[in-house]
Design a protein around this motif. Structure first.
Motif, PDB file in Angstrom:
ATOM      1  N   LYS A  76     -57.528  19.281  -6.422  1.00  8.67           N
ATOM      2  CA  LYS A  76     -56.530  18.225  -6.244  1.00  8.67           C
ATOM      3  C   LYS A  76     -56.752  17.104  -7.259  1.00  8.67           C
ATOM      4  CE  LYS A  76     -54.507  15.115  -2.873  1.00  8.67           C
ATOM      5  NZ  LYS A  76     -54.425  14.693  -1.480  1.00  8.67           N
ATOM      6  N   ILE A  77     -58.002  16.698  -7.435  1.00  2.00           N
ATOM      7  CA  ILE A  77     -58.330  15.647  -8.404  1.00  2.00           C
ATOM      8  C   ILE A  77     -57.912  16.090  -9.804  1.00  2.00           C
ATOM      9  CG2 ILE A  77     -60.227  14.419  -9.544  1.00  2.00           C
ATOM     10  CD1 ILE A  77     -61.676  14.508  -6.789  1.00  2.00           C
ATOM     11  N   ARG A  78     -58.272  17.305 -10.167  1.00  6.84           N
ATOM     12  CA  ARG A  78     -57.956  17.840 -11.500  1.00  6.84           C
ATOM     13  C   ARG A  78     -56.453  17.906 -11.737  1.00  6.84           C
ATOM     14  NH1 ARG A  78     -59.017  23.715 -11.485  1.00  6.84           N
ATOM     15  NH2 ARG A  78     -56.967  23.610 -10.527  1.00  6.84           N
ATOM     16  N   ASP A  79     -55.684  18.295 -10.712  1.00  6.26           N
ATOM     17  CA  ASP A  79     -54.253  18.535 -10.872  1.00  6.26           C
ATOM     18  C   ASP A  79     -53.390  17.284 -10.740  1.00  6.26           C
ATOM     19  OD1 ASP A  79     -54.936  21.191 -11.215  1.00  6.26           O
ATOM     20  OD2 ASP A  79     -54.428  21.772  -9.166  1.00  6.26           O
ATOM     21  N   CYS A  80     -53.975  16.147 -10.369  1.00  5.57           N
ATOM     22  CA  CYS A  80     -53.210  14.905 -10.210  1.00  5.57           C
ATOM     23  C   CYS A  80     -52.931  14.256 -11.555  1.00  5.57           C
ATOM     24  CB  CYS A  80     -53.983  13.912  -9.348  1.00  5.57           C
ATOM     25  SG  CYS A  80     -53.760  14.187  -7.602  1.00  5.57           S
ATOM     26  N   GLU A  81     -51.796  13.592 -11.618  1.00  2.92           N
ATOM     27  CA  GLU A  81     -51.466  12.794 -12.785  1.00  2.92           C
ATOM     28  C   GLU A  81     -52.381  11.569 -12.809  1.00  2.92           C
ATOM     29  OE1 GLU A  81     -49.291  13.218 -15.307  1.00  2.92           O
ATOM     30  OE2 GLU A  81     -48.938  15.227 -14.504  1.00  2.92           O
ATOM     31  N   PRO A  82     -52.949  11.237 -13.970  1.00  2.08           N
ATOM     32  CA  PRO A  82     -53.869  10.102 -14.031  1.00  2.08           C
ATOM     33  C   PRO A  82     -53.267   8.761 -13.603  1.00  2.08           C
ATOM     34  CG  PRO A  82     -54.089  11.452 -15.980  1.00  2.08           C
ATOM     35  CD  PRO A  82     -52.901  11.975 -15.226  1.00  2.08           C
ATOM     36  N   THR A 135     -49.810   8.250 -12.038  1.00  4.90           N
ATOM     37  CA  THR A 135     -48.971   8.300 -10.830  1.00  4.90           C
ATOM     38  C   THR A 135     -49.516   9.356  -9.874  1.00  4.90           C
ATOM     39  OG1 THR A 135     -47.488   9.895 -11.873  1.00  4.90           O
ATOM     40  CG2 THR A 135     -46.899   7.568 -12.057  1.00  4.90           C
ATOM     41  N   ASN A 136     -50.431   8.955  -9.029  1.00  5.75           N
ATOM     42  CA  ASN A 136     -50.986   9.882  -8.044  1.00  5.75           C
ATOM     43  C   ASN A 136     -51.170   9.152  -6.728  1.00  5.75           C
ATOM     44  OD1 ASN A 136     -53.879   8.928  -7.691  1.00  5.75           O
ATOM     45  ND2 ASN A 136     -53.804   9.199  -9.906  1.00  5.75           N
ATOM     46  N   ASP A 137     -51.350   9.924  -5.679  1.00  2.00           N
ATOM     47  CA  ASP A 137     -51.510   9.336  -4.350  1.00  2.00           C
ATOM     48  C   ASP A 137     -52.936   9.499  -3.821  1.00  2.00           C
ATOM     49  OD1 ASP A 137     -51.435  12.066  -4.018  1.00  2.00           O
ATOM     50  OD2 ASP A 137     -50.136  12.020  -2.254  1.00  2.00           O
ATOM     51  N   LEU A 138     -53.889   9.615  -4.727  1.00  2.00           N
ATOM     52  CA  LEU A 138     -55.281   9.758  -4.326  1.00  2.00           C
ATOM     53  C   LEU A 138     -55.800   8.445  -3.731  1.00  2.00           C
ATOM     54  CD1 LEU A 138     -56.754  11.594  -7.460  1.00  2.00           C
ATOM     55  CD2 LEU A 138     -56.330  12.592  -5.208  1.00  2.00           C
ATOM     56  N   PRO A 139     -56.781   8.535  -2.842  1.00  2.00           N
ATOM     57  CA  PRO A 139     -57.440   7.314  -2.367  1.00  2.00           C
ATOM     58  C   PRO A 139     -58.067   6.564  -3.546  1.00  2.00           C
ATOM     59  CG  PRO A 139     -58.069   9.189  -1.024  1.00  2.00           C
ATOM     60  CD  PRO A 139     -57.310   9.734  -2.202  1.00  2.00           C
ATOM     61  N   GLU A 140     -58.238   5.268  -3.400  1.00  4.16           N
ATOM     62  CA  GLU A 140     -58.765   4.426  -4.487  1.00  4.16           C
ATOM     63  C   GLU A 140     -60.079   4.957  -5.062  1.00  4.16           C
ATOM     64  OE1 GLU A 140     -57.355   1.878  -6.202  1.00  4.16           O
ATOM     65  OE2 GLU A 140     -55.591   2.429  -5.027  1.00  4.16           O
ATOM     66  N   SER A 141     -60.939   5.480  -4.220  1.00  3.57           N
ATOM     67  CA  SER A 141     -62.238   5.960  -4.710  1.00  3.57           C
ATOM     68  C   SER A 141     -62.100   7.154  -5.650  1.00  3.57           C
ATOM     69  CB  SER A 141     -63.147   6.326  -3.533  1.00  3.57           C
ATOM     70  OG  SER A 141     -62.531   7.300  -2.704  1.00  3.57           O
ATOM     71  N   LEU A 142     -61.007   7.900  -5.548  1.00  2.00           N
ATOM     72  CA  LEU A 142     -60.814   9.093  -6.376  1.00  2.00           C
ATOM     73  C   LEU A 142     -59.905   8.860  -7.580  1.00  2.00           C
ATOM     74  CD1 LEU A 142     -60.323  11.746  -3.545  1.00  2.00           C
ATOM     75  CD2 LEU A 142     -62.427  11.222  -4.794  1.00  2.00           C
ATOM     76  N   SER A 174     -60.815   9.410 -11.361  1.00  2.61           N
ATOM     77  CA  SER A 174     -61.122  10.778 -11.779  1.00  2.61           C
ATOM     78  C   SER A 174     -59.888  11.659 -11.905  1.00  2.61           C
ATOM     79  CB  SER A 174     -62.089  11.415 -10.779  1.00  2.61           C
ATOM     80  OG  SER A 174     -63.280  10.665 -10.719  1.00  2.61           O
ATOM     81  N   ALA A 175     -58.719  11.139 -11.559  1.00  5.50           N
ATOM     82  CA  ALA A 175     -57.490  11.935 -11.552  1.00  5.50           C
ATOM     83  C   ALA A 175     -57.208  12.559 -12.914  1.00  5.50           C
ATOM     84  CB  ALA A 175     -56.312  11.066 -11.123  1.00  5.50           C
TER      85      ALA A 175
END
Length: 100
Positions: free
Chosen positions: A23-29, A31-38, A41-42
């Motif tokens: 998920k981290i690898r595939d997210c846009e750096p 525009t992503n919906d990852l938690p702040e801690s992640l 690494s997007a």
């Protein structure tokens, strides 16, 4: 650290770590919906493929810390969360010692 060791360190099973790393690898750096801690690494694949005889997959230290922080601080409550929290505190103490 191996993916399996990181899973144990975070108190989850190995497929959960693999899914999170993907998920981290595939997210846009940006525009992503990852938690702040992640978020930092997007879009980056920080796994290392080596000539390990066992075919182990390794994760670099910076991402190990990021994933541990996520499980200790941001992840929903789960069975192994206390393991992640304890290990996060241990790493923080050691990091403070090195920093000082």
């Amino acid at each position: 650290m191996t993916v399996t060791a990181l899973a144990n360190f975070c108190g989850v099973d190995q497929p959960a770590i693999t899914q999170l790393l993907n998920k981290i690898r595939d997210c846009e750096p940006i525009t992503n919906d990852l938690p702040e801690s992640l978020k930092p690494s997007a879009g980056k694949d920080w796994r290392l493929i080596t000539n390990d005889a066992h075919g182990s997959l390794f994760v670099i230290d910076e991402l190990c810390h990021t994933v541990l922080e996520y499980y200790a601080m941001d992840a929903r409550k789960y069975k192994g969360k206390q393991t992640a929290a304890n290990n996060y505190r241990m790493v923080a103490r050691a990091g403070t010692r090195v920093f000082i």
